[in-house]
Design a protein around this motif. Structure first.
Motif, PDB file in Angstrom:
ATOM      1  N   THR B 121       0.833  -1.209   0.000  1.00  8.73           N
ATOM      2  CA  THR B 121       0.000   0.000   0.000  1.00  8.73           C
ATOM      3  C   THR B 121       0.864   1.255   0.000  1.00  8.73           C
ATOM      4  O   THR B 121       0.619   2.196  -0.777  1.00  8.73           O
ATOM      5  N   ALA B 122       1.889   1.269   0.858  1.00  5.49           N
ATOM      6  CA  ALA B 122       2.750   2.446   0.952  1.00  5.49           C
ATOM      7  C   ALA B 122       3.512   2.672  -0.357  1.00  5.49           C
ATOM      8  O   ALA B 122       3.682   3.809  -0.808  1.00  5.49           O
ATOM      9  N   ALA B 123       3.929   1.567  -0.990  1.00  2.28           N
ATOM     10  CA  ALA B 123       4.677   1.685  -2.246  1.00  2.28           C
ATOM     11  C   ALA B 123       3.758   2.164  -3.369  1.00  2.28           C
ATOM     12  O   ALA B 123       4.168   2.957  -4.228  1.00  2.28           O
ATOM     13  N   ALA B 124       2.508   1.710  -3.347  1.00  6.81           N
ATOM     14  CA  ALA B 124       1.549   2.155  -4.363  1.00  6.81           C
ATOM     15  C   ALA B 124       1.301   3.660  -4.221  1.00  6.81           C
ATOM     16  O   ALA B 124       1.222   4.388  -5.221  1.00  6.81           O
ATOM     17  N   ALA B 125       1.220   4.134  -2.985  1.00  2.00           N
ATOM     18  CA  ALA B 125       1.037   5.578  -2.753  1.00  2.00           C
ATOM     19  C   ALA B 125       2.262   6.353  -3.238  1.00  2.00           C
ATOM     20  O   ALA B 125       2.131   7.463  -3.767  1.00  2.00           O
ATOM     21  N   MET B 126       3.427   5.749  -3.071  1.00  2.00           N
ATOM     22  CA  MET B 126       4.662   6.404  -3.499  1.00  2.00           C
ATOM     23  C   MET B 126       4.708   6.549  -5.021  1.00  2.00           C
ATOM     24  O   MET B 126       5.259   7.522  -5.540  1.00  2.00           O
ATOM     25  N   VAL B 127       4.117   5.606  -5.745  1.00  2.79           N
ATOM     26  CA  VAL B 127       4.134   5.662  -7.213  1.00  2.79           C
ATOM     27  C   VAL B 127       3.499   6.967  -7.702  1.00  2.79           C
ATOM     28  O   VAL B 127       4.046   7.642  -8.579  1.00  2.79           O
ATOM     29  N   SER B 128       2.380   7.350  -7.094  1.00  2.00           N
ATOM     30  CA  SER B 128       1.775   8.609  -7.543  1.00  2.00           C
ATOM     31  C   SER B 128       2.472   9.832  -6.944  1.00  2.00           C
ATOM     32  O   SER B 128       2.486  10.903  -7.544  1.00  2.00           O
ATOM     33  N   ALA B 129       3.082   9.677  -5.781  1.00  2.00           N
ATOM     34  CA  ALA B 129       3.713  10.832  -5.121  1.00  2.00           C
ATOM     35  C   ALA B 129       5.090  11.167  -5.688  1.00  2.00           C
ATOM     36  O   ALA B 129       5.434  12.341  -5.859  1.00  2.00           O
ATOM     37  N   LEU B 134       9.053  17.069  -4.815  1.00  2.00           N
ATOM     38  CA  LEU B 134       9.846  16.609  -3.668  1.00  2.00           C
ATOM     39  C   LEU B 134       9.009  16.529  -2.395  1.00  2.00           C
ATOM     40  O   LEU B 134       9.130  15.572  -1.624  1.00  2.00           O
ATOM     41  N   ALA B 135       8.133  17.528  -2.204  1.00  2.00           N
ATOM     42  CA  ALA B 135       7.337  17.549  -0.972  1.00  2.00           C
ATOM     43  C   ALA B 135       6.441  16.313  -0.883  1.00  2.00           C
ATOM     44  O   ALA B 135       6.318  15.706   0.190  1.00  2.00           O
ATOM     45  N   SER B 136       5.836  15.918  -2.007  1.00  2.00           N
ATOM     46  CA  SER B 136       4.974  14.729  -2.003  1.00  2.00           C
ATOM     47  C   SER B 136       5.793  13.475  -1.724  1.00  2.00           C
ATOM     48  O   SER B 136       5.362  12.588  -0.972  1.00  2.00           O
ATOM     49  N   LEU B 137       6.972  13.421  -2.349  1.00  2.00           N
ATOM     50  CA  LEU B 137       7.849  12.270  -2.114  1.00  2.00           C
ATOM     51  C   LEU B 137       8.199  12.164  -0.632  1.00  2.00           C
ATOM     52  O   LEU B 137       8.072  11.103  -0.023  1.00  2.00           O
ATOM     53  N   GLN B 138       8.592  13.312  -0.060  1.00  2.00           N
ATOM     54  CA  GLN B 138       8.971  13.315   1.361  1.00  2.00           C
ATOM     55  C   GLN B 138       7.819  12.878   2.244  1.00  2.00           C
ATOM     56  O   GLN B 138       7.992  12.115   3.191  1.00  2.00           O
ATOM     57  N   ALA B 139       6.621  13.339   1.887  1.00  2.00           N
ATOM     58  CA  ALA B 139       5.450  13.003   2.703  1.00  2.00           C
ATOM     59  C   ALA B 139       5.151  11.510   2.650  1.00  2.00           C
ATOM     60  O   ALA B 139       4.658  10.932   3.619  1.00  2.00           O
ATOM     61  N   SER B 140       5.444  10.870   1.520  1.00  2.00           N
ATOM     62  CA  SER B 140       5.150   9.443   1.381  1.00  2.00           C
ATOM     63  C   SER B 140       6.262   8.559   1.917  1.00  2.00           C
ATOM     64  O   SER B 140       6.087   7.346   2.052  1.00  2.00           O
ATOM     65  N   MET B 141       7.402   9.159   2.197  1.00  2.00           N
ATOM     66  CA  MET B 141       8.566   8.376   2.637  1.00  2.00           C
ATOM     67  C   MET B 141       8.353   7.759   4.013  1.00  2.00           C
ATOM     68  O   MET B 141       8.782   6.635   4.278  1.00  2.00           O
ATOM     69  N   LYS B 142       7.663   8.494   4.876  1.00  2.00           N
ATOM     70  CA  LYS B 142       7.491   8.031   6.256  1.00  2.00           C
ATOM     71  C   LYS B 142       6.745   6.697   6.304  1.00  2.00           C
ATOM     72  O   LYS B 142       7.109   5.801   7.057  1.00  2.00           O
ATOM     73  N   ALA B 143       5.723   6.560   5.439  1.00  2.00           N
ATOM     74  CA  ALA B 143       4.941   5.325   5.438  1.00  2.00           C
ATOM     75  C   ALA B 143       5.796   4.139   4.992  1.00  2.00           C
ATOM     76  O   ALA B 143       5.637   3.021   5.499  1.00  2.00           O
ATOM     77  N   ILE B 144       6.713   4.387   4.051  1.00  2.00           N
ATOM     78  CA  ILE B 144       7.607   3.303   3.621  1.00  2.00           C
ATOM     79  C   ILE B 144       8.460   2.862   4.813  1.00  2.00           C
ATOM     80  O   ILE B 144       8.541   1.685   5.153  1.00  2.00           O
ATOM     81  N   GLY B 145       9.087   3.842   5.463  1.00  2.00           N
ATOM     82  CA  GLY B 145       9.934   3.540   6.623  1.00  2.00           C
ATOM     83  C   GLY B 145       9.172   2.841   7.737  1.00  2.00           C
ATOM     84  O   GLY B 145       9.650   1.854   8.301  1.00  2.00           O
ATOM     85  N   ASP B 146       7.974   3.331   8.022  1.00  2.00           N
ATOM     86  CA  ASP B 146       7.167   2.733   9.094  1.00  2.00           C
ATOM     87  C   ASP B 146       6.869   1.266   8.807  1.00  2.00           C
ATOM     88  O   ASP B 146       6.923   0.421   9.697  1.00  2.00           O
ATOM     89  N   ASN B 147       6.548   0.987   7.539  1.00  2.00           N
ATOM     90  CA  ASN B 147       6.206  -0.390   7.190  1.00  2.00           C
ATOM     91  C   ASN B 147       7.412  -1.321   7.249  1.00  2.00           C
ATOM     92  O   ASN B 147       7.289  -2.460   7.696  1.00  2.00           O
ATOM     93  N   CYS B 148       8.576  -0.830   6.807  1.00  2.00           N
ATOM     94  CA  CYS B 148       9.792  -1.645   6.932  1.00  2.00           C
ATOM     95  C   CYS B 148      10.017  -1.983   8.406  1.00  2.00           C
ATOM     96  O   CYS B 148      10.265  -3.123   8.771  1.00  2.00           O
TER      97      CYS B 148
END
Lengths: 296, 160
Positions: B121-129, B134-148
């Motif tokens: 789910t987090a990676a799918a959100a990252m695809v659009s972000a 950069l701001a969208s990418l940064q905002a989506s990064m936290k969810a990737i880290g949290d899931n790892c």
């Protein structure tokens, strides 16, 4: 002969009296004179930095349930298993009826409202460095958290460690209030030191302990066996942790190492907490770590 | 007379059984090792693509929308690999060398699946972000880290 026996008894009684005197709990008051207002939002950050929920929430609680501090998580150690108590606002099972002074004495003296020593599994030796303002804000914030009636579990600690009074002797030996990293520090390094050696109590896990459970200050933050028996807690002195300050701060935010491996174990929860702090605090921790004496 | 036959027969059967199981174990070991290397390669790919995104997020390299998009779609693709043939039962830390997979992966299969889906789910959100800015990418990064972190905390054993 009789005189000798009498002298021996006298010495024993004197020994016990002196022992009782020096091991008595420190019930001196914490001064709140300088505290004029309290701020629950600031208290929420103190709560995150102190990692309160990581130990006192119910085991495996996630999300908002972590704010119900019903206790129960177990902490195995060489001395037995400790259980985090209920510190929710419930007035009988928790600490809902405590005064701010009692709360402050628990945090910074390791002494309960009944005047008993707490076991140092509760990191009061680190919390002792907390400012009165942080304690006041934390107390105000914790008053807003839910009550829970789950009773606290009794610690499972064997004799002689089960003697609470003996913790008084432990405190004489190991409850040092001085900072370990001293010298001219920048404002950021000082803030990092407050977080690492005090409020955030990084030192409690990352510094090895001696046979009596006191911190081995000659190996400050140099890594230690995990008290759970599985794995090792890493050395984070500059001798082992050669990441840049930016990388350290980024790790404390996202959990990613510079190689994009991710944190595991207890550190995941620590990062969850630290990620809530202002960026400057994580940068401060990174700055502090660079000032720690390298220990290979 | 009968006994004379039975004894060697039993012995040979036993030998066959032992040899057979040894050969069987050899095959199983190989399959487990292969699955372990395959999923470690998957982790390596996750890490590689996350690094491209994360280095931009933390300002270590300048933001580039094409690279970010490519990394995000790789990440999303790799996160979605079918887990049933990668996480073979028995390929567990303490039993097989070279893995830190905890037994909980199999004893709490539903929890493991949920954690793994968290990254999908987090990676799918990252695809659009990632390609947006950069701001969208940064905002989506936290969810990737949290899931790892969530998955590794529950299902990856200690390093040493």
């Amino acid at each position: 002969m009789k005189a000798l026996l009498r002298f021996a008894i006298f010495c024993a009684v004197l020994g016990v009296l002196v022992g009782l005197l020096v091991t008595r709990p420190d019930r001196s008051e914490v001064a709140f004179d300088a505290v004029t207002i309290t701020d629950t939002q600031a208290g929420a950050l103190v709560f995150a930095a102190g990692g309160c929920a990581s130990c006192h929430a119910a085991p495996d609680a996630t999300g908002d349930a972590k704010l119900t501090l019903s206790g129960g998580r177990s902490f195995p150690s060489d001395f037995g298993t400790f259980y985090a108590p209920n510190i929710s606002t419930d007035s009988s099972a928790g600490i809902g009826d405590w005064t701010r002074q009692q709360f402050a004495q628990a945090l910074t003296r390791g002494v309960s409202p009944e005047g008993k020593h707490y076991f140092p599994a509760f990191p009061y030796t680190a919390y002792a460095k907390m400012t009165a303002q942080d304690i006041a804000d934390l107390f105000a914030y914790m008053q807003t958290l839910p009550a829970d009636a789950t009773p606290s579990l009794a610690h499972n600690v064997g004799f002689p460690f089960s003697i609470r009074r003996a913790v008084g002797g432990w405190k004489i030996l190991f409850f040092l209030r001085e900072y370990q990293v001293v010298g001219a520090l920048t404002e950021a390094e000082e803030r990092g030191r407050y977080l690492a050696e005090g409020l955030g109590h990084c030192t409690e896990c990352h510094t090895p302990r001696n046979a009596l459970g006191g911190l081995d200050r000659s190996r400050w933050l140099a890594g230690a066996p995990n008290p759970s028996g599985k794995g090792k807690i890493p050395n984070i002195t500059p001798a082992a942790l050669d990441w840049s300050e930016t990388d350290i701060a980024a790790y404390l935010t996202t959990g990613f190492t510079p190689d994009y491996d991710s944190a595991g174990g207890e550190m995941v929860e620590v990062i969850e907490n630290l990620a809530q702090l202002p960026e400057a605090d994580r940068a401060a921790l990174a700055a502090y770590l660079k000032r720690v004496t390298p220990v290979p | 007379m009968k006994k004379l036959f039975v004894l060697p027969l039993a012995a040979s059967l036993a030998i066959t059984a032992i040899a057979g199981s040894a050969i069987g174990d050899g095959h199983a070991d190989k399959a487990l090792q292969a699955a372990i290397s395959a999923r470690q390669a998957q982790m390596k790919l996750i890490s590689f693509n996350t690094a491209l995104l994360g280095d931009m997020a933390k300002g270590a390299v300048p933001y580039d929308s094409a690279t970010a998009s490519a990394a995000a779609s790789n990440l999303a693709a790799v996160a979605k690999l079918d887990r049933s043939i990668l996480w073979l039962e028995g390929s567990v830390q303490g039993t097989v060398d070279g893995t830190r997979a905890k037994p909980d992966i199999w004893t709490d299969a539903a929890g493991f699946d949920k954690a793994a889906q968290g990254l999908e789910t987090a990676a799918a959100a990252m695809v659009s972000a990632a390609g947006t800015d950069l701001a969208s990418l940064q905002a989506s990064m936290k969810a990737i880290g949290d899931n790892c972190g969530t998955c590794h905390k529950a299902y990856r054993g200690p390093k040493n």
